[in-house]
Design a protein around this motif. Sequence first.
Motif, PDB file in Angstrom:
ATOM      1  N   LEU A  34       0.764  -1.049  -0.123  1.00 34.69           N
ATOM      2  CA  LEU A  34      -0.023  -0.011  -0.026  1.00 34.69           C
ATOM      3  C   LEU A  34       0.805   1.279   0.193  1.00 34.69           C
ATOM      4  O   LEU A  34       0.747   2.088  -0.870  1.00 34.69           O
ATOM      5  CB  LEU A  34      -0.929   0.158   1.321  1.00 34.69           C
ATOM      6  N   LEU A  35       1.806   1.530   1.036  1.00 40.34           N
ATOM      7  CA  LEU A  35       2.753   2.333   1.065  1.00 40.34           C
ATOM      8  C   LEU A  35       3.529   2.864  -0.385  1.00 40.34           C
ATOM      9  O   LEU A  35       3.580   3.894  -0.679  1.00 40.34           O
ATOM     10  CB  LEU A  35       3.818   2.143   2.116  1.00 40.34           C
ATOM     11  N   ASN A  36       3.964   1.824  -0.908  1.00 44.44           N
ATOM     12  CA  ASN A  36       4.865   2.093  -2.102  1.00 44.44           C
ATOM     13  C   ASN A  36       3.918   1.600  -3.603  1.00 44.44           C
ATOM     14  O   ASN A  36       4.558   1.835  -4.593  1.00 44.44           O
ATOM     15  CB  ASN A  36       5.785   0.683  -2.306  1.00 44.44           C
ATOM     16  N   ASN A  37       2.760   1.577  -3.343  1.00 38.40           N
ATOM     17  CA  ASN A  37       1.930   1.405  -4.700  1.00 38.40           C
ATOM     18  C   ASN A  37       2.233   0.510  -5.357  1.00 38.40           C
ATOM     19  O   ASN A  37       2.490   0.508  -6.802  1.00 38.40           O
ATOM     20  CB  ASN A  37       1.681   2.768  -5.237  1.00 38.40           C
ATOM     21  N   GLU A  38       2.709  -0.977  -4.862  1.00 34.53           N
ATOM     22  CA  GLU A  38       3.427  -1.825  -5.506  1.00 34.53           C
ATOM     23  C   GLU A  38       2.574  -3.249  -5.622  1.00 34.53           C
ATOM     24  O   GLU A  38       2.259  -3.542  -4.092  1.00 34.53           O
ATOM     25  CB  GLU A  38       4.903  -2.153  -5.192  1.00 34.53           C
ATOM     26  N   LEU A  39       2.288  -3.890  -6.362  1.00 34.13           N
ATOM     27  CA  LEU A  39       1.732  -5.356  -6.062  1.00 34.13           C
ATOM     28  C   LEU A  39       2.933  -6.149  -6.310  1.00 34.13           C
ATOM     29  O   LEU A  39       3.707  -6.321  -7.578  1.00 34.13           O
ATOM     30  CB  LEU A  39       0.617  -5.600  -7.300  1.00 34.13           C
ATOM     31  N   TYR A  40       3.219  -7.052  -5.645  1.00 31.80           N
ATOM     32  CA  TYR A  40       4.176  -8.187  -5.636  1.00 31.80           C
ATOM     33  C   TYR A  40       3.836  -9.430  -6.081  1.00 31.80           C
ATOM     34  O   TYR A  40       2.403  -9.891  -5.992  1.00 31.80           O
ATOM     35  CB  TYR A  40       4.897  -8.352  -4.309  1.00 31.80           C
ATOM     36  N   PRO A  41       4.505 -10.180  -7.241  1.00 30.99           N
ATOM     37  CA  PRO A  41       4.074 -11.294  -7.719  1.00 30.99           C
ATOM     38  C   PRO A  41       4.130 -12.389  -6.923  1.00 30.99           C
ATOM     39  O   PRO A  41       4.457 -12.747  -5.998  1.00 30.99           O
ATOM     40  CB  PRO A  41       5.111 -11.485  -8.996  1.00 30.99           C
ATOM     41  N   SER A  42       3.082 -13.504  -7.272  1.00 30.76           N
ATOM     42  CA  SER A  42       2.964 -14.466  -6.780  1.00 30.76           C
ATOM     43  C   SER A  42       3.747 -15.650  -7.356  1.00 30.76           C
ATOM     44  O   SER A  42       3.598 -16.177  -8.157  1.00 30.76           O
ATOM     45  CB  SER A  42       1.563 -14.889  -6.978  1.00 30.76           C
ATOM     46  N   LEU A  43       4.974 -15.618  -6.725  1.00 28.64           N
ATOM     47  CA  LEU A  43       6.202 -16.416  -7.079  1.00 28.64           C
ATOM     48  C   LEU A  43       5.817 -17.825  -7.467  1.00 28.64           C
ATOM     49  O   LEU A  43       5.078 -18.460  -6.806  1.00 28.64           O
ATOM     50  CB  LEU A  43       7.243 -16.629  -6.215  1.00 28.64           C
ATOM     51  N   ASN A  44       6.309 -18.610  -8.765  1.00 29.09           N
ATOM     52  CA  ASN A  44       6.040 -19.726  -9.079  1.00 29.09           C
ATOM     53  C   ASN A  44       4.824 -20.240  -9.564  1.00 29.09           C
ATOM     54  O   ASN A  44       4.567 -21.373 -10.007  1.00 29.09           O
ATOM     55  CB  ASN A  44       6.279 -20.767  -8.083  1.00 29.09           C
ATOM     56  N   PHE A  45       3.974 -19.123  -9.869  1.00 25.90           N
ATOM     57  CA  PHE A  45       2.597 -19.220 -10.220  1.00 25.90           C
ATOM     58  C   PHE A  45       2.697 -19.734 -11.839  1.00 25.90           C
ATOM     59  O   PHE A  45       3.651 -18.835 -12.595  1.00 25.90           O
ATOM     60  CB  PHE A  45       1.772 -18.447 -10.310  1.00 25.90           C
ATOM     61  N   GLU A  46       1.990 -20.764 -12.267  1.00 27.62           N
ATOM     62  CA  GLU A  46       1.770 -21.097 -13.817  1.00 27.62           C
ATOM     63  C   GLU A  46       0.613 -20.833 -14.376  1.00 27.62           C
ATOM     64  O   GLU A  46       0.057 -19.897 -14.791  1.00 27.62           O
ATOM     65  CB  GLU A  46       2.469 -22.616 -13.943  1.00 27.62           C
ATOM     66  N   GLU A  47      -0.243 -21.943 -14.300  1.00 26.19           N
ATOM     67  CA  GLU A  47      -1.472 -22.066 -14.786  1.00 26.19           C
ATOM     68  C   GLU A  47      -2.503 -22.074 -13.752  1.00 26.19           C
ATOM     69  O   GLU A  47      -2.271 -22.880 -12.956  1.00 26.19           O
ATOM     70  CB  GLU A  47      -1.602 -23.162 -15.923  1.00 26.19           C
ATOM     71  N   LEU A  48      -3.613 -21.340 -13.827  1.00 24.90           N
ATOM     72  CA  LEU A  48      -4.661 -21.392 -12.596  1.00 24.90           C
ATOM     73  C   LEU A  48      -4.996 -22.751 -12.592  1.00 24.90           C
ATOM     74  O   LEU A  48      -5.550 -23.381 -13.423  1.00 24.90           O
ATOM     75  CB  LEU A  48      -5.619 -20.287 -12.912  1.00 24.90           C
ATOM     76  N   GLY A  49      -5.135 -23.233 -11.195  1.00 22.99           N
ATOM     77  CA  GLY A  49      -5.495 -24.562 -10.910  1.00 22.99           C
ATOM     78  C   GLY A  49      -6.598 -24.740  -9.681  1.00 22.99           C
ATOM     79  O   GLY A  49      -6.704 -25.862  -9.036  1.00 22.99           O
ATOM     80  N   VAL A  50      -7.451 -23.684  -9.833  1.00 22.55           N
ATOM     81  CA  VAL A  50      -8.762 -23.595  -8.868  1.00 22.55           C
ATOM     82  C   VAL A  50      -9.865 -23.490  -9.583  1.00 22.55           C
ATOM     83  O   VAL A  50      -9.796 -23.131 -10.842  1.00 22.55           O
ATOM     84  CB  VAL A  50      -8.468 -22.571  -7.721  1.00 22.55           C
ATOM     85  N   SER A  51     -10.964 -24.149  -9.085  1.00 23.50           N
ATOM     86  CA  SER A  51     -12.316 -24.035  -9.833  1.00 23.50           C
ATOM     87  C   SER A  51     -12.749 -22.871 -10.067  1.00 23.50           C
ATOM     88  O   SER A  51     -14.008 -22.533 -10.977  1.00 23.50           O
ATOM     89  CB  SER A  51     -13.161 -25.077  -9.234  1.00 23.50           C
ATOM     90  N   LYS A  52     -12.651 -21.772  -9.274  1.00 28.45           N
ATOM     91  CA  LYS A  52     -13.343 -20.539  -9.470  1.00 28.45           C
ATOM     92  C   LYS A  52     -12.204 -19.347  -9.853  1.00 28.45           C
ATOM     93  O   LYS A  52     -11.085 -19.606  -9.445  1.00 28.45           O
ATOM     94  CB  LYS A  52     -13.652 -19.946  -7.989  1.00 28.45           C
ATOM     95  N   PRO A  53     -12.425 -18.360 -10.785  1.00 25.76           N
ATOM     96  CA  PRO A  53     -11.671 -17.388 -11.126  1.00 25.76           C
ATOM     97  C   PRO A  53     -11.051 -16.416 -10.111  1.00 25.76           C
ATOM     98  O   PRO A  53     -12.097 -15.975  -9.340  1.00 25.76           O
ATOM     99  CB  PRO A  53     -12.494 -16.728 -12.214  1.00 25.76           C
ATOM    100  N   ILE A  54      -9.806 -16.294 -10.224  1.00 26.66           N
ATOM    101  CA  ILE A  54      -9.211 -15.366  -9.320  1.00 26.66           C
ATOM    102  C   ILE A  54      -8.018 -14.680 -10.092  1.00 26.66           C
ATOM    103  O   ILE A  54      -7.621 -15.260 -11.074  1.00 26.66           O
ATOM    104  CB  ILE A  54      -8.585 -16.042  -7.885  1.00 26.66           C
ATOM    105  N   ASN A  55      -7.845 -13.406  -9.707  1.00 23.05           N
ATOM    106  CA  ASN A  55      -6.935 -12.665 -10.443  1.00 23.05           C
ATOM    107  C   ASN A  55      -5.458 -12.554  -9.893  1.00 23.05           C
ATOM    108  O   ASN A  55      -5.014 -11.739  -9.109  1.00 23.05           O
ATOM    109  CB  ASN A  55      -7.503 -11.224 -10.511  1.00 23.05           C
TER     110      ASN A  55
END
Length: 377
Positions: free
Chosen positions: A323-344
């Motif tokens: 919040l302070l830095n206005n930065e979104l940090y990545p979710s490391l090692n993420f590849e293809e979405l593997g859950v049944s509901k959509p998330i961003n």
Amino acid sequence: MDILLQEDSIISPLGFSTSENIKAIKAGVSGLHFHENSRFLNGGFYAGIVDKSLLAEHFSKIGDSSKFTKLEQMMLLSIQSVLNNNQLDLSETGLVISSTKGNVDLLGDSRNFSKDRASLISLAKIIQDFFGFKLQPIIVSNACVSGGLAVAIAKRFIQVGKFTDAIVVAGDLVTDFVTSGFQSFQALSATPCKPFSKNRDGISLGEAAAAILVSRRERKANNISLVGDATVNDANHISGPSRTGEGLYKSIQLALKEAKLAALEIDYLSAHGTATLFNDEMEAIAFNRAGLEHVPVNSFKGFYGHTLGASALIETILTKHSLLNNELYPSLNFEELGVSKPINIIDKLEKRELKIALKTASGFGGCNLAMILKKAF
């Protein structure tokens, strides 16, 4: 009354300060490495483990490392860093301590320490005496929501006037006790964990400590407020999350209600994201039920592994700095979405104007936590 999240410190394989940790995250550096051990499948396991020699070198600036366990050194160092930058009256400052296992390693090999030191009460006493806190320490040990719950408890004690300032500290180690337990669940990943990915196969463990000053007193121009929190137990299973995400969903709803906010006002979501099949699926369901499927979301477990009682505090601190830095940090090692509901899922470092964030955590026994952080300027 605004409850502010102020000075903080993270001690982990990524660094011995919050700034070092964030620098490593922005560079895509992971603290997870393979540790050989013939007792485990695949000849060992991936984990984030703090280097003992480097820890002792840093700790020597404030004390004799031979007189303190590894966990104690980590937790004491994190508190010292917070105290260095703030003038606090420790006779009136609260101390909230979070850990799931404390010095549990002493039960197997006590070395130069009494096995009584394995108790959380002993850990709290050591921290209290080292710095001279006068008020009775508050111990929080509620599975893997503990670190965040400790912050929420500090907030509530401040709101009812028990104290104006509180130091919240959390820590846990990678031990044989913990790794053997997760192996018995067949929940240890054969590779560095991949939260929310289709081919995820379990957790990676980690060890770390963190501390933060929670206060109603403004000390800096830029502040982050904890404006809402809630914890709901879904009572589903001793080690399995609710298949409907009920406890986490209700936690989110109650936190939003306290904050007087709607789901569409959330700019960023820091998930628990352990990379087990059931946890990630449960979270995705709960986020969709709460109307948060389009909110940028990440898990920090690919950087740290699961640090148990420290995880929710570390991730709260990182959420604060997002919040302070206005930065979104990545979710490391993420590849293809593997859950049944959509998330961003956030897959790369991004600059974006951020005002409000939601931090969630879940744990064994059905515990769930939601915390809402907001820029106070």
